[in-house]
Design an enzyme around this catalytic site. Sequence first.
Site, PDB file in Angstrom:
ATOM      1  N   ASP A  33       0.878  -1.160   0.000  1.00  0.00           N
ATOM      2  CA  ASP A  33       0.000   0.000   0.000  1.00  0.00           C
ATOM      3  C   ASP A  33       0.921   1.217   0.000  1.00  0.00           C
ATOM      4  O   ASP A  33       2.111   1.112   0.342  1.00  0.00           O
ATOM      5  CB  ASP A  33      -0.880  -0.038   1.250  1.00  0.00           C
ATOM      6  CG  ASP A  33      -1.716   1.213   1.408  1.00  0.00           C
ATOM      7  OD1 ASP A  33      -2.352   1.643   0.422  1.00  0.00           O
ATOM      8  OD2 ASP A  33      -1.712   1.788   2.521  1.00  0.00           O
TER       9      ASP A  33
ATOM     10  N   ASP B  14       0.005   5.056   0.947  1.00  0.00           N
ATOM     11  CA  ASP B  14      -0.155   6.087   1.967  1.00  0.00           C
ATOM     12  C   ASP B  14      -0.022   5.525   3.382  1.00  0.00           C
ATOM     13  O   ASP B  14      -0.693   4.550   3.742  1.00  0.00           O
ATOM     14  CB  ASP B  14      -1.518   6.761   1.829  1.00  0.00           C
ATOM     15  CG  ASP B  14      -1.702   7.400   0.455  1.00  0.00           C
ATOM     16  OD1 ASP B  14      -0.697   7.541  -0.266  1.00  0.00           O
ATOM     17  OD2 ASP B  14      -2.857   7.745   0.108  1.00  0.00           O
TER      18      ASP B  14
END
Length: 275
Positions: A18, A20
């Site tokens: 991922d 962020d």
Amino acid sequence: MLSAVENQSLPRTAAFFDLDKTVIAKSSTLTFSKSFYQGGLINRRAVLRTAYAQFVFLAGGADHEQMERMRQYLSALCRGWNVQLVREIVAETIHELIDPIIYDEAAALIEQHHLAGRDVVIVSSSGSEVVEPIGELIGADRVVATRMVVEDGRYTGEIDYYAYGPTKAEAITELAESEGYDLERCYAYSDSITDLPMLEAVGNPHAVNPDRALRKEATGREWPVLAFSRPVPAKQRLPRIPMPSRTTVAAAAVTAAAITGGLVWYVNRQRARAS
């Protein structure tokens, strides 16, 4: 602990990240709000609203309802934007905005996976116009990101593909089929409970700076929990051993084999002469 270069006869593997709060310390999309304002895409009110959204995101993460509200807001906000202008703004400001917020721990981990022979794939719900340049900046091999509908070079405000929740898991499963990844030997990293399906899809899931719900889930399943806390600009990161490309590794192997063969021939020839 990551293994050394994996046996080339084994199925390929990958590490899925991922973006962020996993690789970078902030929301990738919201980080560009000031640049979009300076480029004439949004007004001052929108800048303040995105700044507040960034604060909420950093303070406690974002659950499904918050992510949905953010998706709706950003989709409406970008309606009518010139796609080429967005790409140009991102390209001009990416080093200034993104490089200082890349976690040093994430950069080191990405390098370790590459050295172990694994592909690195960024899987993010942020837009591709933002995620793809960031992926290139951090050395990712592939990127899975949200795509907006574009007509006549401008965003319509509608979403063509939303890389979120179960969709992320579906994306990496499709990649595994097309690229030959063995998901049971693959790795995944995320901070959010919304990425639980992606983490469940691989044999080596990791929670990074997890929100409360993901931490509880990871603890219950005995998944590793990592704490990334050092955003460091590239020029300040400690120098590491340069990562050889697969082509370089293959060429080195061929060269070593040729040298070995030459030495064996030479030794045998000398022995023949001596006898």
